[in-house]
Design an enzyme around this catalytic site. Structure first.
Site, short mmCIF file in Angstrom:
data_model
loop_
_atom_site.label_atom_id
_atom_site.label_comp_id
_atom_site.label_asym_id
_atom_site.label_seq_id
_atom_site.Cartn_x
_atom_site.Cartn_y
_atom_site.Cartn_z
CG ASP A 147 -1.81 1.22 1.26
OD1 ASP A 147 -2.73 1.35 0.42
OD2 ASP A 147 -1.55 2.10 2.12
CE LYS A 169 -1.85 5.15 0.96
NZ LYS A 169 -1.99 4.80 2.38
P1 NHO Z 1 -14.41 -2.03 1.03
O1 NHO Z 1 -15.11 -1.66 2.30
O2 NHO Z 1 -13.91 -3.41 0.86
O3 NHO Z 1 -15.42 -1.72 -0.16
C1 NHO Z 1 -15.16 -2.06 -1.49
C2 NHO Z 1 -16.47 -2.00 -2.28
O4 NHO Z 1 -16.18 -2.20 -3.67
C3 NHO Z 1 -17.49 -3.08 -1.90
O5 NHO Z 1 -18.79 -2.51 -1.96
C4 NHO Z 1 -17.33 -4.12 -3.03
O6 NHO Z 1 -18.51 -4.87 -3.26
C5 NHO Z 1 -17.05 -3.20 -4.19
N1 NHO Z 1 -16.38 -3.83 -5.34
C6 NHO Z 1 -15.20 -4.48 -5.36
N2 NHO Z 1 -14.91 -4.88 -6.61
C7 NHO Z 1 -15.93 -4.48 -7.40
C8 NHO Z 1 -16.23 -4.58 -8.79
N3 NHO Z 1 -15.38 -5.19 -9.65
N4 NHO Z 1 -17.39 -4.03 -9.25
C9 NHO Z 1 -18.24 -3.42 -8.41
N5 NHO Z 1 -18.00 -3.27 -7.10
C10 NHO Z 1 -16.88 -3.80 -6.59
O7 NHO Z 1 -13.17 -1.05 0.75
P2 NHO Z 1 -12.96 0.46 1.30
O8 NHO Z 1 -12.24 0.45 2.57
O9 NHO Z 1 -14.25 1.19 1.20
O10 NHO Z 1 -11.95 1.03 0.19
C11 NHO Z 1 -12.43 1.46 -1.04
C12 NHO Z 1 -11.30 2.08 -1.85
O11 NHO Z 1 -10.79 3.23 -1.16
C13 NHO Z 1 -10.09 1.13 -2.06
O12 NHO Z 1 -9.58 1.33 -3.35
C14 NHO Z 1 -9.09 1.65 -1.04
O13 NHO Z 1 -7.74 1.41 -1.42
C15 NHO Z 1 -9.39 3.13 -1.10
N6 NHO Z 1 -8.90 3.86 0.03
C16 NHO Z 1 -9.32 3.56 1.31
C17 NHO Z 1 -8.75 4.20 2.39
C18 NHO Z 1 -9.27 3.87 3.77
O14 NHO Z 1 -8.92 4.54 4.75
N7 NHO Z 1 -10.13 2.87 3.92
C19 NHO Z 1 -7.71 5.14 2.11
C20 NHO Z 1 -7.39 5.48 0.80
C21 NHO Z 1 -7.99 4.85 -0.22
O15 NHO Z 1 -6.19 6.82 2.83
C22 NHO Z 1 -6.72 5.59 3.11
C23 NHO Z 1 -5.64 4.55 3.03
O16 NHO Z 1 -4.69 4.68 2.27
C24 NHO Z 1 -5.87 3.34 3.81
C25 NHO Z 1 -4.61 2.47 3.89
N8 NHO Z 1 -5.02 1.12 4.19
C26 NHO Z 1 -3.74 3.02 5.01
O17 NHO Z 1 -3.11 4.07 4.86
O18 NHO Z 1 -3.72 2.34 6.09
#
Ligand code: NHO
Length: 363
Positions: A222, A226
């Protein structure tokens, strides 16, 4: 001419997606023009949309979606449907899917604007990166991904401003993972004992900080994604997130776990490895932290554990905070520093909603 209606398609309604939908609903209520109409929403198993583009209500949309019996059509069909909409479209990708990311060049070339926190498109192959920005330049469709680094923190917009105003970025370094920040701040705090490594990993997942599969955080990928994004924006043609040294915190024995859940179940048996790392730093009167850096001049990118004095700003971060320092010619020896929460649904969705508002002002 000002547009009076914009269609929104949302793919992915998990932790970040749900928060985005509630921010979108509040925005639509505050901002009467342009009219914001949700015309498509899907998870990996369900979809909601109407062939005549009549809007899907944002009220209770996640419940309506859960009750839907429609399966999502193939992506190419979704893109055809959206490209034929009778107004501008913003596609919001809240998945972490490589397949969705791979479809961005096609979507952009068909005039769909994209906003997303998904890192896969911008940190995959360098060719995909080039295809995305070429498609956007040719069609005029916009693409923004602020939340792909540092959640809602203004990291990408700041770096773009530095570069576009003619400053020369020499080095970027810091803590780029909310999960790693939380883990080390609670496992190896500057004061007091700290918890068990495996327990803290479970907490980070429950708090929504981790990637959908927490191994993507612990193996350093991850952070590597970035840094790939930032390095490319700073002008380095980094080939992929595996083309530079990245330290993984996954015990060798667990590298082959078949699922994230199996990995979490087995992790407690390996707590001693991280205890040893912590003890080694304590012996040197330091604490251990997971950091990344990009040296623009030498084109070196690296990710891994380092020891810091307890008084160092990186050692004394709180919660899931990120800290990112930009060293540039203009800023001289005192870097431009951005710090704050770097993970979690609401702050990540803020970056997405902010990008969405930016696109609205440009179409
Ligand atoms: P979830 O909760 O698993 O949700 C994913 C959704 O996408 C689900 O509804 C799933 O059914 C759907 N899905 C997956 N594949 C699909 C497809 N082919 N077609 C249709 N739907 C599909 O994941 P999150 O947590 O909501 O994350 C969503 C996105 O945001 C990811 O790309 C993740 O990398 C990004 N994101 C999350 C965070 C965070 O805090 N949760 C951050 C940035 C970006 O700044 C944060 C970060 O970098 C977190 C990182 N782990 C860290 O620094 O610790």
């Amino acid at each position: 001419a000002a547009v009076n209606q914009v269609y929104i398609a949302v793919i992915g309604a998990g932790g970040v997606g749900k928060c985005f939908l509630s921010q979108l609903q509040a925005l639509a209520a505050r901002k009467p023009s342009p009219k914001l109409s949700l015309c498509y929403i899907a998870t990996s198993r369900k979809a909601l949309y109407n062939a005549d583009y009549s809007p899907v209500s944002l009220d209770g949309v996640t419940e309506t979606l859960a009750a839907s019996t429609q399966a999502p059509p193939p992506l190419s069909q979704v893109i055809d449907y959206l490209a034929a909409a009778p107004a501008k479209v913003v596609l919001v990708d809240n998945t972490s899917s490589q397949d969705v990311a791979d479809a961005y060049p096609l979507a952009l070339s068909r005039g769909l604007n994209i906003v997303t926190p998904n890192k896969k498109a911008f940190s995959g192959s360098y060719k995909l990166w080039q295809d995305i920005f070429r498609a956007s330049a040719t069609s005029g469709a916009k693409v923004y991904h602020e939340s792909s680094v540092g959640a809602g923190l203004p990291v990408i917009s700041t770096l773009k401003d530095l570069v576009e105003t003619g400053d020369k970025v020499t080095k970027i370094e810091g803590v780029f993972s909310g999960t790693m920040s939380f883990l080390f701040n609670s496992f190896a705090p500057t004061h007091g004992q700290g918890g068990k490594w495996s327990e803290e990993v479970k907490k980070a997942k429950a708090l929504g900080y981790t990637e959908p599969d927490p191994r993507d955080d612990l193996n350093g990928l991850d952070v590597a994604r970035k840094l790939t994004i930032l390095a490319r924006l700073a002008g380095l043609p980094v080939e992929s997130p595996t083309s530079f040294p990245v330290q993984s915190l996954i015990p060798k024995e667990l590298e082959s776990s078949s699922s994230g859940d199996e990995f979490l179940d087995k992790l407690p048996a390996f707590d001693q490895q991280m205890e040893d790392t912590k003890a080694a730093a304590e012996k040197a009167h330091k604490v251990v932290r997971f950091v990344g850096s990009i040296d623009v001049a030498t084109q070196q990118v690296k990710v891994g554990l380092e020891q810091f004095d307890r008084s160092h700003p990186i050692a004394s971060l709180k919660g899931s905070d990120n800290i990112i320092s930009f060293y540039t010619e203009r800023y001289g020896t005192n870097p431009l520093i951005i710090q704050g929460a770097g993970a979690g649904g609401d702050v990540t969705a803020m970056g997405v909603t902010g990008d969405f508002i930016r696109v609205l002002s440009q179409i």
